[in-house]
Design a protein around this motif. Structure first.
Motif, PDB file in Angstrom:
ATOM      1  N   THR A 100     -11.872   1.185  -3.104  1.00 11.26           N
ATOM      2  CA  THR A 100     -11.875   0.134  -4.116  1.00 11.26           C
ATOM      3  C   THR A 100     -13.227  -0.008  -4.815  1.00 11.26           C
ATOM      4  O   THR A 100     -13.286  -0.556  -5.913  1.00 11.26           O
ATOM      5  N   GLN A 101     -14.302   0.492  -4.225  1.00 11.03           N
ATOM      6  CA  GLN A 101     -15.620   0.385  -4.852  1.00 11.03           C
ATOM      7  C   GLN A 101     -15.667   1.100  -6.203  1.00 11.03           C
ATOM      8  O   GLN A 101     -16.494   0.777  -7.055  1.00 11.03           O
ATOM      9  N   HIS A 114       0.816  -1.216   0.000  1.00  6.57           N
ATOM     10  CA  HIS A 114       0.000   0.000   0.000  1.00  6.57           C
ATOM     11  C   HIS A 114       0.855   1.275   0.000  1.00  6.57           C
ATOM     12  O   HIS A 114       0.476   2.272  -0.598  1.00  6.57           O
ATOM     13  N   TYR A 124     -13.430   0.807  -8.414  1.00  5.83           N
ATOM     14  CA  TYR A 124     -12.648   0.024  -9.358  1.00  5.83           C
ATOM     15  C   TYR A 124     -12.991  -1.459  -9.382  1.00  5.83           C
ATOM     16  O   TYR A 124     -12.481  -2.186 -10.228  1.00  5.83           O
ATOM     17  N   VAL A 125     -13.818  -1.901  -8.451  1.00  6.16           N
ATOM     18  CA  VAL A 125     -14.112  -3.330  -8.324  1.00  6.16           C
ATOM     19  C   VAL A 125     -15.618  -3.534  -8.378  1.00  6.16           C
ATOM     20  O   VAL A 125     -16.380  -2.807  -7.741  1.00  6.16           O
TER      21      VAL A 125
END
Length: 191
Positions: free
Chosen positions: A182-183, A14, A185-186
């Motif tokens: 991440t929502q 990260h 991109y996923v």
């Protein structure tokens, strides 16, 4: 692997980011060997090992800068300011490593998979350097397309110079990377 060990691995991943201003110290031979060992464990369909590395250190940076300038001229650049500027690029860090992709003919492994393998190898290399306390910058630019440059490295015309990796120690403390949502991109596939 314990939860704390997993957390340390995630933290290393990260926190990895490109650092533009690099100074001494650079990794020593043993530290570089660890990073190359990590790099060469990257996914590699049929274990073709298309990835190669070339180390440029110390006084070799000047000769490499000359090659970069000639390669840029080979691509048609005529501005003496730009040609001089690229000549100085190797002095942005105490150590450089070229990442190359030498395509290996195989009926089941297309070149794009071999390119991805080198990309994964580079990421492993960068993460290994970081966990050892070093910083890096993965660069490319138009110069990597020069056939003169490829020939100087012993590459075929269709092989790739996948990047010039600048390595050293960060000249200043870099702020931590912001948390990524991440929502954005996923998603979950749903028939």
């Amino acid at each position: 692997m314990t939860d704390s060990a997993v957390d340390m691995v995630h933290l290393n991943i990260h926190q990895r980011q490109s650092i533009g201003h690099l100074v001494e110290p650079a990794p020593n031979v043993a530290q570089l060997e660890k990073a190359f060992q990590a790099a060469l464990t990257a996914p590699d369909h049929h274990r073709l090992k298309p990835t190669r590395f070339v180390i440029i250190s110390g006084d070799q940076r000047e000769a490499f800068g000359e090659l970069l300038s000639k390669a840029l001229a080979d691509l048609g650049e005529t501005d003496p300011v730009q040609l001089e500027r690229v000549k100085n690029h190797p002095f942005r860090a105490p150590l450089l490593v070229l990442a190359l992709t030498q395509f290996q003919p195989h009926p089941k492994v297309p070149n794009f998979e071999q390119t991805l393998s080198t990309g994964a190898a580079i990421q492993n290399f960068l993460l290994s350097l970081q966990v050892q306390g070093f910083s890096s910058m993965w660069r490319s630019g138009a110069v990597i397309e020069s056939n003169l440059f490829k020939q100087a490295l012993g590459l075929a015309e269709d092989d790739l110079i996948s990047g010039i990796i600048y390595i050293g120690t960060a000249a200043k403390v870099i702020p931590a990377r912001a948390e990524i949502n991440t929502q954005n991109y996923v998603s979950y596939w749903n028939k």
